[in-house]
Design a protein around this motif. Sequence first.
Motif, mmCIF file in Angstrom:
data_model
loop_
_atom_site.group_PDB
_atom_site.id
_atom_site.type_symbol
_atom_site.label_atom_id
_atom_site.label_comp_id
_atom_site.label_asym_id
_atom_site.label_seq_id
_atom_site.Cartn_x
_atom_site.Cartn_y
_atom_site.Cartn_z
ATOM 1 N N PHE A 94 0.808 -1.221 0.000
ATOM 2 C CA PHE A 94 0.000 0.000 0.000
ATOM 3 C C PHE A 94 0.837 1.265 0.000
ATOM 4 N N GLY A 95 2.064 1.158 0.424
ATOM 5 C CA GLY A 95 2.973 2.287 0.315
ATOM 6 C C GLY A 95 2.971 3.229 1.492
ATOM 7 N N ASN A 96 3.773 4.294 1.334
ATOM 8 C CA ASN A 96 3.995 5.260 2.400
ATOM 9 C C ASN A 96 2.944 6.345 2.480
ATOM 10 N N SER A 97 2.101 6.456 1.479
ATOM 11 C CA SER A 97 1.151 7.566 1.498
ATOM 12 C C SER A 97 -0.118 7.188 0.743
ATOM 13 N N GLY A 98 -1.222 7.667 1.286
ATOM 14 C CA GLY A 98 -2.500 7.579 0.603
ATOM 15 C C GLY A 98 -3.121 8.961 0.635
ATOM 16 N N TYR A 99 -3.990 9.243 -0.307
ATOM 17 C CA TYR A 99 -4.607 10.567 -0.349
ATOM 18 C C TYR A 99 -5.925 10.498 -1.090
ATOM 19 N N SER A 100 -6.748 11.478 -0.821
ATOM 20 C CA SER A 100 -8.008 11.629 -1.553
ATOM 21 C C SER A 100 -8.349 13.107 -1.610
ATOM 22 N N VAL A 101 -9.149 13.440 -2.600
ATOM 23 C CA VAL A 101 -9.606 14.814 -2.794
ATOM 24 C C VAL A 101 -11.124 14.795 -2.790
ATOM 25 N N ARG A 102 -11.690 15.790 -2.153
ATOM 26 C CA ARG A 102 -13.143 15.970 -2.090
ATOM 27 C C ARG A 102 -13.716 15.888 -3.514
ATOM 28 N N PRO A 103 -14.773 15.109 -3.733
ATOM 29 C CA PRO A 103 -15.306 14.945 -5.095
ATOM 30 C C PRO A 103 -15.583 16.256 -5.834
ATOM 31 N N SER A 104 -16.087 17.264 -5.162
ATOM 32 C CA SER A 104 -16.409 18.527 -5.840
ATOM 33 C C SER A 104 -15.178 19.365 -6.163
ATOM 34 N N GLU A 105 -13.999 18.951 -5.683
ATOM 35 C CA GLU A 105 -12.780 19.737 -5.876
ATOM 36 C C GLU A 105 -11.740 19.025 -6.731
ATOM 37 N N ARG A 106 -12.135 17.978 -7.420
ATOM 38 C CA ARG A 106 -11.190 17.209 -8.222
ATOM 39 C C ARG A 106 -10.847 17.911 -9.524
ATOM 40 N N GLN A 107 -9.740 17.486 -10.101
ATOM 41 C CA GLN A 107 -9.221 17.988 -11.377
ATOM 42 C C GLN A 107 -8.833 19.471 -11.301
ATOM 43 N N LYS A 108 -8.361 19.871 -10.121
ATOM 44 C CA LYS A 108 -7.886 21.243 -9.923
ATOM 45 C C LYS A 108 -6.409 21.269 -9.519
ATOM 46 N N GLY A 109 -5.746 20.102 -9.552
ATOM 47 C CA GLY A 109 -4.334 20.038 -9.198
ATOM 48 C C GLY A 109 -4.066 19.848 -7.713
ATOM 49 N N TYR A 110 -5.109 19.677 -6.915
ATOM 50 C CA TYR A 110 -4.906 19.554 -5.473
ATOM 51 C C TYR A 110 -4.104 18.312 -5.096
ATOM 52 N N ALA A 111 -4.414 17.168 -5.690
ATOM 53 C CA ALA A 111 -3.707 15.937 -5.326
ATOM 54 C C ALA A 111 -2.212 16.055 -5.629
#
Length: 170
Positions: A94-111
């Motif tokens: 699974f690795g050293n990091s996991g992340y998620s972005v709020r559905p309404s805020e995706r595709q804005k470069g946040y991740a």
Amino acid sequence: MIRLIRPTLEHREKALAYRQEHFDNGELIINGSELLDKTESYEEWLASIKANESPETVSPTWVVTDTFFACDEKNEIVGIIDLRHTLNDFLKDFGNSGYSVRPSERQKGYATEMLRQVLLVAKEAGLSEVHLSVERDNAPSVKTIAKNGGVYERSFEFEGEQADIYRIEL
């Protein structure tokens, strides 16, 4: 653009709204949330992530982990990301990091920015590389990892899904 902040009690309502938005979009698993998606009590979750920040208090079944909310300029939670300082047998895929972005805020470069910032935390913590896993069909996350220098390392299968491990040298 965004900043990573450690969760506090003051974030309770915004954190629960963040979680609910995922649920409302049919997403019952919130990657990188350190089980915020599974807990009934924000206070218990907060106590758990605080305990897991230190080698002296980390759960015996877990590893030292930093958890951050990603907040925008309005102090709204747009994402969540964790950094696991080591990998145990369970986490090796699974690795050293996991992340998620709020559905309404995706595709804005946040991740991409969240991962960039957590890589700085990893370097400060003494890590020389991090490993990240991603389901093969999650093209946005593959792009996020690649933009941060991720190099394909290997593949594995988890619960019938094909996934890949990427390595980022710090």
